[in-house]
Motif scaffolding. Structure first.
Motif, mmCIF file in Angstrom:
data_model
loop_
_atom_site.group_PDB
_atom_site.id
_atom_site.type_symbol
_atom_site.label_atom_id
_atom_site.label_comp_id
_atom_site.label_asym_id
_atom_site.label_seq_id
_atom_site.Cartn_x
_atom_site.Cartn_y
_atom_site.Cartn_z
ATOM 1 N N SER A 61 0.827 -1.208 0.000
ATOM 2 C CA SER A 61 0.000 0.000 0.000
ATOM 3 C C SER A 61 0.861 1.257 0.000
ATOM 4 N N ASP A 68 1.504 7.041 -6.565
ATOM 5 C CA ASP A 68 0.335 7.895 -6.796
ATOM 6 C C ASP A 68 0.673 9.353 -6.509
ATOM 7 N N ARG A 73 -0.623 8.174 -11.587
ATOM 8 C CA ARG A 73 -1.135 7.043 -12.355
ATOM 9 C C ARG A 73 -0.034 5.985 -12.448
ATOM 10 N N THR A 109 -1.441 -6.251 -7.462
ATOM 11 C CA THR A 109 -2.400 -5.906 -8.507
ATOM 12 C C THR A 109 -3.583 -5.136 -7.939
ATOM 13 N N GLU A 110 -4.137 -5.611 -6.835
ATOM 14 C CA GLU A 110 -5.278 -4.926 -6.243
ATOM 15 C C GLU A 110 -4.927 -3.506 -5.818
ATOM 16 N N ALA A 111 -3.732 -3.342 -5.251
ATOM 17 C CA ALA A 111 -3.305 -2.004 -4.836
ATOM 18 C C ALA A 111 -3.049 -1.096 -6.034
ATOM 19 N N LEU A 113 -4.611 -1.327 -9.084
ATOM 20 C CA LEU A 113 -5.749 -1.141 -9.990
ATOM 21 C C LEU A 113 -6.260 0.303 -10.063
ATOM 22 N N PRO A 114 -6.416 1.009 -8.945
ATOM 23 C CA PRO A 114 -6.894 2.392 -9.067
ATOM 24 C C PRO A 114 -5.979 3.274 -9.908
ATOM 25 N N LEU A 115 -4.677 3.049 -9.821
ATOM 26 C CA LEU A 115 -3.729 3.845 -10.610
ATOM 27 C C LEU A 115 -3.699 3.384 -12.062
ATOM 28 N N ARG A 117 -6.185 2.218 -13.714
ATOM 29 C CA ARG A 117 -7.413 2.701 -14.365
ATOM 30 C C ARG A 117 -7.297 4.152 -14.819
ATOM 31 N N LYS A 118 -6.309 4.873 -14.326
ATOM 32 C CA LYS A 118 -6.079 6.257 -14.749
ATOM 33 C C LYS A 118 -5.187 6.341 -15.989
ATOM 34 N N GLU A 170 -11.221 -7.342 -15.599
ATOM 35 C CA GLU A 170 -10.817 -5.963 -15.884
ATOM 36 C C GLU A 170 -10.567 -5.811 -17.384
#
Length: 228
Positions: A61, A68, A73, A109-111, A113-115, A117-118, A170
């Protein structure tokens, strides 16, 4: 610029992949557990360093939060960190190997994913192994048939399956797994096998530089698709 994170990148295939991607103009984050060794490795090639232990939720994290904050991204994630787990098998060793080779893929990967997606062209590459192919390990004509690597093979089969499932879950992100080829690294030293890391890293780089229309959900080596 393409922002790339590579786990387990202070040596071996990960380090060489980082070097080759830097030459192609990527901004590369070398992820490694050990701050001293990781920092030295990154400095040696002009990459950026981030402390990242794929078996530690807080470390993962923190690493993605740092990227980030600096970049906003992530374009490419290379899941490279791995353990061989050779020798006698027991529960404790199994937990360590699966935690690194399979659960670690999920954590990072889960951590990420938000980046991802940008990104305009998000791409995840997982360094798996033909040792995780049921076809290869049951084929007497393949070298994998005679290699006694129970935990490595099973955990890499899981890593490849995770790749396929993430690709389905995804669809806006490319997910591909690869067999990089037998490579002379610390992991293979006991077997006395392997080619230079530069040759194997080329396969990783090929997948890490796919365009927006590139494939997803594949398992390949340098010659093309591999059977599962």
């Amino acid at each position: 610029m393409t922002i790339t994170l590579i786990t387990g990148a202070n040596k071996g295939i990960g380090f060489e992949t980082a070097r080759q991607l830097l030459e192609l103009g990527h901004v590369v984050y070398v992820g490694a557990r050990d701050e001293e060794r990781g920092g030295k490795a990154a400095a040696a090639i002009g990459a950026r360093f981030v402390q990242l232990d794929v078996t530690d939720d807080a470390s993962v994290s923190g690493a993605l939060a740092a990227i980030d904050a600096a970049e906003g991204r992530l374009d490419v994630l290379v899941n490279n960190a791995g353990l061989l787990g050779e020798g006698p098998v027991d529960g404790a060793k199994a937990l360590r190997v699966f935690d690194t080779n399979a659960v670690g893929v999920v954590r990072v990967t889960e951590a990420a994913l938000p980046l991802l997606r940008k990104s305009a062209n998000p791409n995840v590459v997982t360094v798996s192994s033909s040792m995780g192919s049921f076809w290869a390990v049951t084929n007497p004509e393949r070298p994998e048939y005679g290699l006694p690597l129970t935990l490595y093979a099973a955990s890499k089969a899981a890593a490849t399956m995770l790749t396929v499932q993430y690709a389905k879950a995804e669809p806006g992100i490319k997910f591909n797994a690869l067999e990089p080829g037998a490579t002379a690294t610390d992991m293979t030293a006991a077997f006395g096998i392997g080619r230079p890391v530069g040759e194997s890293a080329k396969t990783v780089v090929r997948l890490a530089t796919l365009g927006p229309d590139g494939p997803t959900g594949t398992f390949t080596d340098e010659n093309g698709p591999l059977a599962f």
